[in-house]
Design a protein around this motif. Structure first.
Motif, PDB file in Angstrom:
ATOM      1  N   VAL A   1      81.231  -0.685   2.524  1.00 46.35           N
ATOM      2  CA  VAL A   1      80.988   0.487   2.160  1.00 46.35           C
ATOM      3  C   VAL A   1      80.112   0.388   0.800  1.00 46.35           C
ATOM      4  N   LEU A   2      79.159   1.395   0.715  1.00 47.73           N
ATOM      5  CA  LEU A   2      78.201   1.356  -0.423  1.00 47.73           C
ATOM      6  C   LEU A   2      78.945   2.437  -1.583  1.00 47.73           C
ATOM      7  N   ASP A   3      79.113   1.865  -2.725  1.00 48.71           N
ATOM      8  CA  ASP A   3      79.777   2.673  -3.777  1.00 48.71           C
ATOM      9  C   ASP A   3      79.484   2.127  -5.079  1.00 48.71           C
ATOM     10  N   THR A   4      79.767   2.697  -6.138  1.00 44.46           N
ATOM     11  CA  THR A   4      79.405   2.189  -7.477  1.00 44.46           C
ATOM     12  C   THR A   4      79.761   0.663  -7.732  1.00 44.46           C
ATOM     13  N   ALA A   5      81.017   0.338  -7.196  1.00 42.44           N
ATOM     14  CA  ALA A   5      81.780  -1.117  -7.268  1.00 42.44           C
ATOM     15  C   ALA A   5      80.708  -2.056  -6.485  1.00 42.44           C
ATOM     16  N   SER A   6      80.333  -1.724  -5.165  1.00 38.29           N
ATOM     17  CA  SER A   6      79.768  -2.574  -4.156  1.00 38.29           C
ATOM     18  C   SER A   6      78.140  -2.524  -4.619  1.00 38.29           C
ATOM     19  N   ALA A   7      77.385  -1.629  -5.135  1.00 42.87           N
ATOM     20  CA  ALA A   7      76.092  -1.584  -5.127  1.00 42.87           C
ATOM     21  C   ALA A   7      75.553  -2.603  -5.875  1.00 42.87           C
ATOM     22  N   PRO A   8      75.669  -3.380  -6.802  1.00 46.78           N
ATOM     23  CA  PRO A   8      74.899  -4.661  -7.290  1.00 46.78           C
ATOM     24  C   PRO A   8      74.714  -5.553  -6.118  1.00 46.78           C
ATOM     25  N   TRP A   9      76.007  -5.864  -5.530  1.00 47.64           N
ATOM     26  CA  TRP A   9      76.081  -6.943  -4.810  1.00 47.64           C
ATOM     27  C   TRP A   9      75.418  -6.393  -3.135  1.00 47.64           C
ATOM     28  N   TRP A  10      75.438  -5.216  -2.850  1.00 47.73           N
ATOM     29  CA  TRP A  10      74.598  -4.536  -1.914  1.00 47.73           C
ATOM     30  C   TRP A  10      73.052  -4.743  -2.071  1.00 47.73           C
ATOM     31  N   ALA A  11      72.718  -4.573  -2.956  1.00 47.52           N
ATOM     32  CA  ALA A  11      71.124  -4.485  -3.384  1.00 47.52           C
ATOM     33  C   ALA A  11      71.003  -6.226  -3.329  1.00 47.52           C
ATOM     34  N   SER A  12      71.570  -6.915  -4.140  1.00 44.42           N
ATOM     35  CA  SER A  12      71.263  -8.374  -4.182  1.00 44.42           C
ATOM     36  C   SER A  12      71.467  -9.209  -2.857  1.00 44.42           C
ATOM     37  N   LEU A  13      72.271  -8.850  -1.985  1.00 45.75           N
ATOM     38  CA  LEU A  13      72.393  -9.226  -0.752  1.00 45.75           C
ATOM     39  C   LEU A  13      71.286  -9.040   0.111  1.00 45.75           C
ATOM     40  N   HIS A  14      70.832  -7.880   0.096  1.00 46.70           N
ATOM     41  CA  HIS A  14      69.726  -7.585   1.226  1.00 46.70           C
ATOM     42  C   HIS A  14      68.434  -8.042   0.524  1.00 46.70           C
ATOM     43  N   VAL A  15      68.305  -8.667  -0.569  1.00 43.23           N
ATOM     44  CA  VAL A  15      67.106  -9.368  -1.220  1.00 43.23           C
ATOM     45  C   VAL A  15      67.264 -10.740  -0.560  1.00 43.23           C
ATOM     46  N   VAL A  16      68.490 -11.076  -0.672  1.00 39.30           N
ATOM     47  CA  VAL A  16      68.442 -12.498   0.178  1.00 39.30           C
ATOM     48  C   VAL A  16      68.073 -12.513   1.606  1.00 39.30           C
ATOM     49  N   LEU A  17      68.606 -11.576   2.285  1.00 40.83           N
ATOM     50  CA  LEU A  17      68.434 -11.292   3.673  1.00 40.83           C
ATOM     51  C   LEU A  17      66.830 -10.899   4.008  1.00 40.83           C
ATOM     52  N   LEU A  18      66.311 -10.606   2.855  1.00 40.23           N
ATOM     53  CA  LEU A  18      64.697 -10.062   3.468  1.00 40.23           C
ATOM     54  C   LEU A  18      64.188 -11.331   4.265  1.00 40.23           C
ATOM     55  N   PRO A  19      64.190 -12.496   3.715  1.00 42.58           N
ATOM     56  CA  PRO A  19      63.459 -13.570   4.529  1.00 42.58           C
ATOM     57  C   PRO A  19      64.264 -14.306   5.910  1.00 42.58           C
ATOM     58  N   VAL A  20      65.631 -13.743   5.856  1.00 46.70           N
ATOM     59  CA  VAL A  20      66.355 -14.070   6.956  1.00 46.70           C
ATOM     60  C   VAL A  20      66.404 -13.558   8.319  1.00 46.70           C
ATOM     61  N   PHE A  21      66.255 -12.338   8.250  1.00 51.46           N
ATOM     62  CA  PHE A  21      66.136 -11.259   9.472  1.00 51.46           C
ATOM     63  C   PHE A  21      64.756 -12.001  10.354  1.00 51.46           C
ATOM     64  N   PRO A  22      63.664 -12.384   9.520  1.00 56.97           N
ATOM     65  CA  PRO A  22      62.639 -12.640  10.244  1.00 56.97           C
ATOM     66  C   PRO A  22      62.857 -13.927  11.196  1.00 56.97           C
ATOM     67  N   LEU A  23      63.599 -14.451  10.573  1.00 62.24           N
ATOM     68  CA  LEU A  23      63.976 -15.848  11.448  1.00 62.24           C
ATOM     69  C   LEU A  23      64.720 -15.713  12.650  1.00 62.24           C
ATOM     70  N   LEU A  24      65.126 -14.496  13.228  1.00 58.35           N
ATOM     71  CA  LEU A  24      65.284 -14.132  14.453  1.00 58.35           C
ATOM     72  C   LEU A  24      64.078 -13.900  15.275  1.00 58.35           C
TER      73      LEU A  24
END
Length: 204
Positions: A29-52
């Motif tokens: 769930v995206l909420d106030t508590a998870s928001a920083p990790w939610w955003a940071s995780l998707h920064v990390v994922l940006l170069p990973v999904f194109p590997l598929l």
């Protein structure tokens, strides 16, 4: 000879395995508590999904030219549009929730466009996999069926599962397994095909 097939197959499976690992750590769930990790995780994922998409691109190397060209266009579409989902519904949405200390109507609008981009990307992913499955079945016949069934099922599930636990994680594991098996059978077909047959295949 066997090792020469297993190493590329492992490489084709690796993106799905990495994404499955990230899926375990993805907030549900995206909420106030998870928001920083939610955003940071998707920064990390940006170069990973194109590997598929890179795995699809490479798996299409031995496909007939029409299948190869169409499949690679679809793989590119997946990388482009799913990257948009990551940027919008991942980085932007997480940043907005964190800055505004909660979910607002703006976040809903951000998710709407992100979902649209993600669905287009997932459709491109499915199309590319259908084309590489067609090429694999043409070259390896029944040997490609197990991998084809797993990859096709996982590609359909991916349309609305992302990488969220638990379904998204198992979807990524299915994509990894399907690509691994198709890579093995495709490599086996190239090794066992008569030299004259291999010579007639168009170059990558």
């Amino acid at each position: 000879m066997a090792r020469s097939r297993w190493l590329p197959a492992a490489g084709h499976a690796l993106p799905g395995l990495i994404l499955a690992g990230f899926g375990v750590a993805h907030p549900l769930v995206l909420d106030t508590a998870s928001a920083p990790w939610w955003a940071s995780l998707h920064v990390v994922l940006l170069p990973v999904f194109p590997l598929l998409a890179a795995a699809q691109w490479h798996l299409l190397s031995s496909a007939p030219r029409p299948l190869r060209s169409a499949g690679r266009v679809a793989a590119f579409g997946f990388a482009a549009f799913y990257g948009g989902l990551d940027a919008v519904a991942g980085i932007a949405a997480g940043t907005v929730v964190h800055a505004q200390h909660g979910v607002t109507p703006i976040v809903g609008a951000v998710f709407d466009i992100g979902d649209t981009l993600g669905h287009v990307g997932a459709a491109c992913f499915l199309a590319a996999n259908l084309l590489l499955i067609t090429a694999a079945v043409r070259s390896a016949s029944w040997r490609a069926v197990p991998g084809a069934v797993i990859l096709l099922s996982a590609s359909v599930s991916f349309f609305d599962s992302h990488i969220f636990w638990p379904r998204g994680v198992f979807t990524m594991l299915g994509i990894a397994a399907g690509m691994f098996l198709i890579s093995l059978t495709s490599g086996s077909a190239l090794v066992t095909a008569p030299a004259s047959t291999r010579d007639r295949r168009s170059p990558s």
